[in-house]
Design a protein around this motif. Structure first.
Motif, PDB file in Angstrom:
ATOM      1  N   LEU A 178      11.908 102.551 -21.695  1.00  0.00           N
ATOM      2  CA  LEU A 178      11.792 101.266 -22.381  1.00  0.00           C
ATOM      3  C   LEU A 178      11.098 101.493 -23.710  1.00  0.00           C
ATOM      4  N   TYR A 179      11.699 100.981 -24.797  1.00  0.00           N
ATOM      5  CA  TYR A 179      11.037 101.112 -26.093  1.00  0.00           C
ATOM      6  C   TYR A 179      11.287  99.878 -26.951  1.00  0.00           C
ATOM      7  N   LEU A 180      10.374  99.687 -27.920  1.00  0.00           N
ATOM      8  CA  LEU A 180      10.430  98.569 -28.858  1.00  0.00           C
ATOM      9  C   LEU A 180      10.366  99.136 -30.266  1.00  0.00           C
ATOM     10  N   ASN A 181      11.292  98.699 -31.111  1.00  0.00           N
ATOM     11  CA  ASN A 181      11.348  99.163 -32.494  1.00  0.00           C
ATOM     12  C   ASN A 181      11.197  97.969 -33.435  1.00  0.00           C
ATOM     13  N   PHE A 182      10.334  98.122 -34.437  1.00  0.00           N
ATOM     14  CA  PHE A 182      10.120  97.031 -35.390  1.00  0.00           C
ATOM     15  C   PHE A 182       9.502  97.589 -36.669  1.00  0.00           C
ATOM     16  N   PRO A 183       9.608  96.857 -37.795  1.00  0.00           N
ATOM     17  CA  PRO A 183       9.008  97.321 -39.051  1.00  0.00           C
ATOM     18  C   PRO A 183       7.487  97.187 -39.011  1.00  0.00           C
ATOM     19  N   LEU A 184       6.805  98.202 -39.584  1.00  0.00           N
ATOM     20  CA  LEU A 184       5.343  98.203 -39.614  1.00  0.00           C
ATOM     21  C   LEU A 184       4.875  99.015 -40.817  1.00  0.00           C
ATOM     22  N   GLY A 185       3.980  98.428 -41.614  1.00  0.00           N
ATOM     23  CA  GLY A 185       3.422  99.138 -42.762  1.00  0.00           C
ATOM     24  C   GLY A 185       4.481  99.637 -43.717  1.00  0.00           C
ATOM     25  N   LYS A 186       5.493  98.834 -43.993  1.00  0.00           N
ATOM     26  CA  LYS A 186       6.604  99.182 -44.873  1.00  0.00           C
ATOM     27  C   LYS A 186       7.402 100.374 -44.337  1.00  0.00           C
ATOM     28  N   GLY A 187       7.277 100.607 -43.043  1.00  0.00           N
ATOM     29  CA  GLY A 187       8.020 101.681 -42.405  1.00  0.00           C
ATOM     30  C   GLY A 187       8.675 101.200 -41.133  1.00  0.00           C
ATOM     31  N   ASP A 188       9.121 102.135 -40.320  1.00  0.00           N
ATOM     32  CA  ASP A 188       9.811 101.840 -39.071  1.00  0.00           C
ATOM     33  C   ASP A 188       8.988 102.423 -37.926  1.00  0.00           C
ATOM     34  N   PHE A 189       8.632 101.591 -36.934  1.00  0.00           N
ATOM     35  CA  PHE A 189       7.739 101.994 -35.856  1.00  0.00           C
ATOM     36  C   PHE A 189       8.443 101.830 -34.516  1.00  0.00           C
ATOM     37  N   THR A 190       8.294 102.821 -33.659  1.00  0.00           N
ATOM     38  CA  THR A 190       8.864 102.783 -32.308  1.00  0.00           C
ATOM     39  C   THR A 190       7.788 103.151 -31.304  1.00  0.00           C
ATOM     40  N   VAL A 191       7.663 102.345 -30.260  1.00  0.00           N
ATOM     41  CA  VAL A 191       6.712 102.628 -29.198  1.00  0.00           C
ATOM     42  C   VAL A 191       7.410 102.395 -27.866  1.00  0.00           C
ATOM     43  N   LEU A 197       4.080 108.111 -22.523  1.00  0.00           N
ATOM     44  CA  LEU A 197       3.976 107.116 -23.587  1.00  0.00           C
ATOM     45  C   LEU A 197       4.271 107.820 -24.903  1.00  0.00           C
ATOM     46  N   PHE A 198       5.081 107.199 -25.760  1.00  0.00           N
ATOM     47  CA  PHE A 198       5.398 107.821 -27.037  1.00  0.00           C
ATOM     48  C   PHE A 198       5.389 106.774 -28.145  1.00  0.00           C
ATOM     49  N   ALA A 199       5.099 107.229 -29.350  1.00  0.00           N
ATOM     50  CA  ALA A 199       5.092 106.369 -30.531  1.00  0.00           C
ATOM     51  C   ALA A 199       5.472 107.211 -31.736  1.00  0.00           C
ATOM     52  N   SER A 200       6.255 106.649 -32.628  1.00  0.00           N
ATOM     53  CA  SER A 200       6.635 107.338 -33.856  1.00  0.00           C
ATOM     54  C   SER A 200       6.718 106.328 -34.993  1.00  0.00           C
ATOM     55  N   TRP A 201       6.431 106.804 -36.195  1.00  0.00           N
ATOM     56  CA  TRP A 201       6.463 105.949 -37.396  1.00  0.00           C
ATOM     57  C   TRP A 201       7.058 106.746 -38.545  1.00  0.00           C
ATOM     58  N   SER A 202       7.965 106.131 -39.278  1.00  0.00           N
ATOM     59  CA  SER A 202       8.599 106.790 -40.410  1.00  0.00           C
ATOM     60  C   SER A 202       8.678 105.825 -41.583  1.00  0.00           C
ATOM     61  N   PHE A 204       9.772 110.648 -51.384  1.00  0.00           N
ATOM     62  CA  PHE A 204       9.206 111.285 -50.198  1.00  0.00           C
ATOM     63  C   PHE A 204       9.641 110.543 -48.939  1.00  0.00           C
ATOM     64  N   SER A 205       9.810 111.290 -47.858  1.00  0.00           N
ATOM     65  CA  SER A 205      10.046 110.693 -46.535  1.00  0.00           C
ATOM     66  C   SER A 205       9.021 111.283 -45.575  1.00  0.00           C
ATOM     67  N   LEU A 206       8.388 110.419 -44.794  1.00  0.00           N
ATOM     68  CA  LEU A 206       7.332 110.843 -43.872  1.00  0.00           C
ATOM     69  C   LEU A 206       7.635 110.336 -42.477  1.00  0.00           C
ATOM     70  N   SER A 207       7.454 111.204 -41.492  1.00  0.00           N
ATOM     71  CA  SER A 207       7.631 110.821 -40.096  1.00  0.00           C
ATOM     72  C   SER A 207       6.532 111.466 -39.270  1.00  0.00           C
ATOM     73  N   VAL A 208       5.826 110.673 -38.467  1.00  0.00           N
ATOM     74  CA  VAL A 208       4.775 111.183 -37.596  1.00  0.00           C
ATOM     75  C   VAL A 208       4.969 110.583 -36.206  1.00  0.00           C
ATOM     76  N   GLY A 209       4.567 111.322 -35.192  1.00  0.00           N
ATOM     77  CA  GLY A 209       4.718 110.825 -33.836  1.00  0.00           C
ATOM     78  C   GLY A 209       3.841 111.590 -32.867  1.00  0.00           C
ATOM     79  N   ALA A 210       3.702 111.039 -31.674  1.00  0.00           N
ATOM     80  CA  ALA A 210       2.923 111.689 -30.618  1.00  0.00           C
ATOM     81  C   ALA A 210       3.479 111.239 -29.275  1.00  0.00           C
ATOM     82  N   ARG A 211       3.354 112.117 -28.300  1.00  0.00           N
ATOM     83  CA  ARG A 211       3.842 111.834 -26.951  1.00  0.00           C
ATOM     84  C   ARG A 211       2.794 112.296 -25.948  1.00  0.00           C
ATOM     85  N   TYR A 212       2.379 111.369 -25.075  1.00  0.00           N
ATOM     86  CA  TYR A 212       1.447 111.694 -23.996  1.00  0.00           C
ATOM     87  C   TYR A 212       2.200 111.596 -22.676  1.00  0.00           C
ATOM     88  N   GLU A 213       1.994 112.603 -21.828  1.00  0.00           N
ATOM     89  CA  GLU A 213       2.715 112.633 -20.561  1.00  0.00           C
ATOM     90  C   GLU A 213       1.788 113.068 -19.432  1.00  0.00           C
TER      91      GLU A 213
END
Length: 693
Positions: free
Chosen positions: A336-349, A387-392, A398-407
């Motif tokens: 299950l994930y939710l995607n929405f705009p955040l901080g002028k970027g794209d966020f997925t959790v 649990l995972f989250a990513s933001w681009s 420039f293009s920036l993408s950061v993310g983290a995954r906890y398992e």
């Protein structure tokens, strides 16, 4: 002037398509489709966006090549061999078709090149994907708004050392917001492999040689039946499907075994396999408040496999060795994930959770052999919650993408009903990733990425059971294998038609196969996996640019690793190149010619032989306004593909000389009546666990 031309084209398109205008979906506007066609005509077929290679297919020489497999084989950084797709310099490639994971190789053969819209090769997958994922192929098909019934039938006839045949039939019906589909595949496959294996070691102070010859015939019959539905209305869609997959195979080896200078003893191995699997998958997707995308995937998979093996020695007094095994596995998974705009970027959790249960009941029926290869019942259960989250975001050029995954992983392993505390464990895993890209212009981009990942070994390697493979040889798994921790740094760049990929990976506790003496009353050699630490550098340079009717694709590179095991070094580099060519001629004629070379070199504990001037080619033509495609292909034309390897571990030197049946010809006939792609938008809830099973 550009605006006037676009207006004229748009007006003509509206007139032609007016009969279907009311059936189009709002999210796929005519303006967007028209702009994509114009961009494709003016720009190279492949471009780099961040660390993703995007290849557009319509309007190129690849559009009428045949199937998706044929197209992938001609794209940069992608290699196709015997229907298996891999990414050069990467391990564990995941393939998605319209957002859903590819379940088996036949899906790419069933997907037509004329229905492809674009192929995205993600070289630095983020936290949304499992940490084990090295690269992601996302295939998007073209939209087709024709309602009613559609049909596709494909027949493949293949002749190598043995004959093989496949038939695929697909039906779908679409009306208003509903689509119902059903398809089936039946395949009769047969292969023949020849080889000789010699093992050299010092045993009891004397040089000892253990050898065997192989002549393997492996006829297999598989079937797939799949049916489901999709519903889409505005921003909301859902769907489900069920797949049933039976398989039976009868493996037979007619060979021989020998020890030192003693006469060879003939041996026959007969293995009968019966298996089946059930898969049920569903998805739900909804966009609300015009910016929040909610997506859910659910999977249930159940599979069973039974094997019976008999090894006989007809010309000697050695007794027959019989064994059986029953393997079963069950998977429940949800994502299950939710995607929405955040901080002028794209966020997925989101969250990804699964429960896996697999068991193996192995029975050795020979009393003498059971003294060193005992019967066993192994049972493995794993609960995983991530649990995972990513933001681009795009910041100018420039293009920036950061993310983290906890398992969190709870793994419970039992042997003969008793829990093995040395193998069972609970882990908390955190894997970050970051990618930074810069675009100089439309033809020049560069990106740098870092990813940490945890790779779990497949369940087939975690088993504690052993398999009898000869009078002096055993194969088995290793339940004590630890999870691999990998750090990966990648540089990716593109300048005009040139692509550069440099990748450095440091793997801790990855696994490799070794051969060593096994403690028993007589001489026995055991082949099994062990944990190793290895560093590897891969460097590849690609040139790809359409030239009129010719689409060349040249890749040259090197793979070099640093590995030391038991005072032996495995660091000989592998040099390779791939030269793929596609030619498009009038009246629907297409020709491909792909050439590849690779030098001798080390990969983990294996030193693979060199393959010089290996060539595949095909010629095809379309008929009946592209509804009928006929294609004749030839693989390994000069019979130069080399599958030999050597290994030197723990005092045992192994020399494997083998000949696969890659050389052959095949005829592929495809007929389409109003072809339509599936609208199934579901993805896999636990793709990593699917592969491990």
């Amino acid at each position: 002037m550009k605006v006037k031309i676009s207006t004229l084209i748009l007006t003509a398109f509206l007139i032609i398509e007016n009969g279907y205008a009311q059936n189009r979906e709002a999210a796929d506007s005519l303006t967007r489709e028209l702009q994509e066609v114009i961009v494709t005509a003016k720009q190279p077929a492949t471009k780099l966006v961040g660390s993703t290679l995007i290849s557009t297919i319509p309007g190129t020489n690849l559009a009428n090549l045949g199937t998706a497999l044929d197209v992938l084989a001609q794209l940069p950084m992608i290699k196709v061999e015997d229907n298996v797709v891999s990414v050069i310099g990467k391990n564990n490639t995941e393939i998605y078709i319209d957002g859903r994971p590819m379940r088996d190789e036949q899906e790419l053969r069933q997907l037509l090149s004329s229905n492809l819209k674009k192929v995205e090769l993600i070289m630095a997958p983020g936290a949304t994907y499992a940490s084990t994922t090295g690269a992601v192929l996302k295939i998007t098909t073209r939209r087709n708004f024709v309602k009613g019934l559609s049909l596709t039938d494909q027949i493949l006839l293949d002749c190598r050392r043995k004959w093989s045949v496949m038939d695929y039939l697909a039906l779908s019906y679409r009306d208003a917001n509903w689509e119902f589909f059903a398809n089936g595949t039946i395949k009769r496959y047969n292969s023949l492999t020849k080889g000789v294996t010699t093992n050299t070691l010092v045993y009891d102070g004397k040089k000892t040689v253990i050898g065997s010859s192989q002549h393997n015939s492996h006829p297999t019959t598989t079937g797939v039946v799949k049916a489901g539905f999709n519903y889409a209305n505005g921003s909301q869609s859902f769907g489900a499907y069920y797949r049933y997959n039976p398989e039976r195979s009868d493996f037979k080896n007619t060979g021989s075994e020998w020890l030192n200078d003693n006469p060879a003893i003939s041996s026959n191995i007969d293995k009968h396999t019966r298996s089946l699997s059930h898969l049920a998958s569903l998805y739900y997707e909804n966009t609300f408040a015009e910016k929040y995308l909610l997506h859910f995937d659910g999977d249930f998979r159940r599979s069973n496999e039974s094997n019976s093996v008999a090894t006989t020695y007809p010309a000697s007094s050695n007794p027959t060795v019989n064994s059986t095994d029953e393997r079963s596995s069950t998977l429940w998974a949800g994502k299950l994930y939710l995607n929405f705009p955040l901080g002028k970027g794209d966020f997925t959790v989101g969250t990804q959770d699964s429960y896996t249960h697999t068991s193996l009941d192995y029975c050795m029926l020979n009393d003498a052999v059971s003294e060193y290869i005992p019967s066993s019942l192994t049972d493995a259960r794993q609960t995983s919650a991530a649990l995972f989250a990513s933001w681009s975001r795009m910041l100018g050029k420039f293009s920036l993408s950061v993310g983290a995954r906890y398992e969190y992983v709870d793994y419970d392993f039992k042997v003969n009903g008793k829990r093995d505390d040395d193998v069972s464990r609970r882990d908390h895993l955190l894997t970050p990733d970051v990618s930074l890209g810069y675009s100089f212009n439309e033809e020049s981009q560069i990106s740098l990425s870092y990813k940490m990942s945890t790779v779990k070994p497949p369940y087939s390697q975690l088993t504690g059971s052993l398999n009898y493979t000869g009078l002096h040889q055993i194969e088995g798994g290793n339940p004590g294998l630890r999870d691999e921790r990998m750090h990966d740094i990648q540089l990716f760049g593109m300048w005009k038609g040139f692509i550069l990929q440099a990748d450095y990976a440091r793997s801790l506790d990855t696994y490799a196969f070794v051969k060593q003496v096994y403690p028993a009353d007589n001489l026995q050699l055991l082949m099994h996996p062990v944990n190793i630490d290895v560093s590897a550098l891969s460097l590849y340079l690609v040139w790809s640019k359409p030239v009129h009717r010719w689409t060349p694709n040249v890749t040259a590179g090197i793979y070099r690793q640093w590995l030391k095991l038991d005072n032996n070094r495995y660091d000989k580099p592998i040099f390779s190149y791939y030269f793929d060519n596609t030619f498009s001629f009038p009246h629907g004629w297409m020709i491909t010619a792909n050439i590849s070379d690779s030098s001798q070199g080390d990969m983990h504990t294996n030193r693979f032989g060199a393959s010089w001037f290996t060539m595949d080619a095909s010629v095809g033509k379309t008929f009946l306004n592209k509804s009928l495609t006929v294609k004749l292909s030839a693989t390994d034309i000069f019979n130069t593909a080399n599958n030999d390897w050597i290994m030197n571990t723990y005092g045992v030197f192994v020399d494997k000389r083998q000949s696969y049946d890659r050389r052959g010809v095949s005829l592929n006939i495809i007929y389409n009546f109003q072809p339509r792609k599936s609208k199934y938008k579901g993805s896999s809830a636990a793709e990593e666990e699917m592969k491990r099973l």
